[in-house]
Design an enzyme around this catalytic site. Structure first.
Site, PDB file in Angstrom:
ATOM      1  N   TYR A   1      43.003  16.374  99.709  1.00  0.00           N
ATOM      2  CA  TYR A   1      41.683  16.681  99.300  1.00  0.00           C
ATOM      3  C   TYR A   1      41.004  16.179  98.155  1.00  0.00           C
ATOM      4  CZ  TYR A   1      43.775  18.274  94.472  1.00  0.00           C
ATOM      5  OH  TYR A   1      44.209  18.072  93.371  1.00  0.00           O
TER       6      TYR A   1
ATOM      7  N   LYS B   1      45.996  12.090  96.967  1.00  0.00           N
ATOM      8  CA  LYS B   1      45.443  13.371  96.401  1.00  0.00           C
ATOM      9  C   LYS B   1      46.133  14.251  97.732  1.00  0.00           C
ATOM     10  CE  LYS B   1      41.683  15.441  93.824  1.00  0.00           C
ATOM     11  NZ  LYS B   1      42.550  15.593  92.445  1.00  0.00           N
TER      12      LYS B   1
ATOM     13  N   GLU C   1      51.086  10.583  83.968  1.00  0.00           N
ATOM     14  CA  GLU C   1      49.774  11.388  83.742  1.00  0.00           C
ATOM     15  C   GLU C   1      50.092  12.776  83.481  1.00  0.00           C
ATOM     16  OE1 GLU C   1      47.698  11.044  87.627  1.00  0.00           O
ATOM     17  OE2 GLU C   1      49.498  11.529  88.523  1.00  0.00           O
TER      18      GLU C   1
ATOM     19  N   LEU D   1      47.666   9.132  90.095  1.00  0.00           N
ATOM     20  CA  LEU D   1      46.411   9.331  90.909  1.00  0.00           C
ATOM     21  C   LEU D   1      45.513   8.468  90.421  1.00  0.00           C
ATOM     22  CD1 LEU D   1      45.243  10.972  93.152  1.00  0.00           C
ATOM     23  CD2 LEU D   1      43.838  12.269  91.289  1.00  0.00           C
TER      24      LEU D   1
HETATM   25  C1  PLP Z   1      47.543  14.415  89.207  1.00  0.00           C
HETATM   26  C2  PLP Z   1      46.116  14.125  89.044  1.00  0.00           C
HETATM   27  N1  PLP Z   1      45.741  13.057  88.018  1.00  0.00           N
HETATM   28  C3  PLP Z   1      44.560  12.474  87.653  1.00  0.00           C
HETATM   29  C4  PLP Z   1      43.628  13.477  88.037  1.00  0.00           C
HETATM   30  C5  PLP Z   1      42.186  12.993  87.517  1.00  0.00           C
HETATM   31  O1  PLP Z   1      41.321  12.519  88.621  1.00  0.00           O
HETATM   32  P1  PLP Z   1      39.842  12.775  88.608  1.00  0.00           P
HETATM   33  O2  PLP Z   1      39.357  12.108  87.234  1.00  0.00           O
HETATM   34  O3  PLP Z   1      39.591  11.803  89.735  1.00  0.00           O
HETATM   35  O4  PLP Z   1      39.492  14.208  88.685  1.00  0.00           O
HETATM   36  C6  PLP Z   1      43.897  14.578  88.584  1.00  0.00           C
HETATM   37  C7  PLP Z   1      42.535  15.434  88.910  1.00  0.00           C
HETATM   38  O5  PLP Z   1      42.490  16.410  89.491  1.00  0.00           O
HETATM   39  C8  PLP Z   1      45.200  14.756  89.089  1.00  0.00           C
HETATM   40  O6  PLP Z   1      45.413  16.040  89.895  1.00  0.00           O
END
Ligand code: PLP
Length: 279
Positions: A32, A145, A177, A201
């Site tokens: 997603y 993701k 993270e 991610l």
């Molecule tokens: C596990 C994880 N890490 C980092 C992020 C941040 O990613 P982004 O800046 O692309 O929203 C998300 C966002 O949903 C996430 O689920």
């Protein structure tokens, strides 16, 4: 009006449209994205869609749509919703087939929701939020993701029950993270964030912050840091599409720095807002 979309049809959000044998529902077998629309304009949509396509490839989910196809689908949904500030969630699953683990020979399912964005309160932004640390119990491929968010959900719930906003995940003593965010610390005025690997991610807001740091003359390092380094940081902040750049002022009930949002975090957030304003 908030709306949904599934396999070619726009639907109302409370319509019951997921068949019992949908693999996203039964296995979490899908990927997603979430894309923020500011004043009718998408923020870093290409980067989000490239990551979506990479995630699909990584789970061997064949899709025929290109970045441009997804772009027009998303913008059509946004127009239809008539919402100007919204979040678009887009899911792709391995389709609908009688339950068994092996890949079925059926088309992928694409679904979307377009909902009003609920920006965080000024108070949360001005005073910062709190977090806990939590063992990173996720699998080895967190760069995908994936719809499988169970360890993230469980850790976030533990944080919530401790009165905190986020859980900062720690694997082998090192911060990876947040449950739904990337994590940053400030040391001697420089920003440090976990380097990209299969364990995190590759956040899109993380890319934006890296770009913003340079003109502000803030040094930006992609280096691992331990839980101890986290706790002794001058500042901590998290980034995500929905939280943007958000200061974390207490972790495990201990103040970080002076226990208030730090100057580096504030500067990066101000610059982030400027980037959004010039979309
Ligand atoms: C596990 C994880 N890490 C980092 C992020 C941040 O990613 P982004 O800046 O692309 O929203 C998300 C966002 O949903 C996430 O689920």
């Amino acid at each position: 009006m908030e709306i949904g979309y599934i396999n070619g049809e726009f639907v109302s959000l409370n319509e019951k449209v997921i068949p019992i044998d949908e693999r996203g529902h039964q296995f979490g077998d899908g990927v997603y994205e979430v894309i923020r629309i500011y004043d009718g304009k998408p923020f870093m949509m290409e980067e989000h869609l490239e990551r979506l396509i990479n995630s699909a490839k990584a789970i061997r989910l064949p899709i025929t749509e290109s970045v441009d196809d997804f772009k027009s689908l998303i913008m059509k949904a946004v127009e239809k919703s008539e919402l100007h500030n919204c979040n678009v969630y887009l899911q792709i699953t391995r389709g609908i087939a009688t339950r068994q683990h092996l890949f079925p020979n059926v088309p992928a399912s694409i679904s979307m929701t377009v909902r009003e964005a609920n920006p965080l309160s000024d108070e949360m932004r001005n005073t910062g939020v709190t977090a806990i640390t939590h063992e990173d119990e996720r699998w080895a491929n967190c760069y995908i993701k994936s719809l499988n968010l169970l360890p993230n959900i469980l850790a976030k719930q533990v944080a919530h029950e401790a009165g905190c906003f986020e859980a900062i995940l720690v694997r082998d003593g090192y911060v990876t993270e947040g449950t739904s965010s990337n994590m940053f610390i400030v040391k001697n005025g420089a920003v440090y964030t976990t380097p990209l690997s299969k364990h995190i991610l590759p956040g899109i807001t993380r890319i934006a912050v890296k770009e913003i740091a340079n003109p502000l003359q803030i040094n930006f390092y992609e280096e691992h840091f331990t839980e101890d380094q986290l706790m002794s940081a001058e500042e901590i902040f998290m980034t995500s599409t929905t939280a943007e750049v958000l200061p974390i002022v207490r972790v495990n009930d201990k103040p970080i720095g002076h226990g208030v949002p730090g100057e580096v975090t504030k500067k990066l957030y101000e610059q982030f807002k400027r980037k959004v304003e010039t979309l």
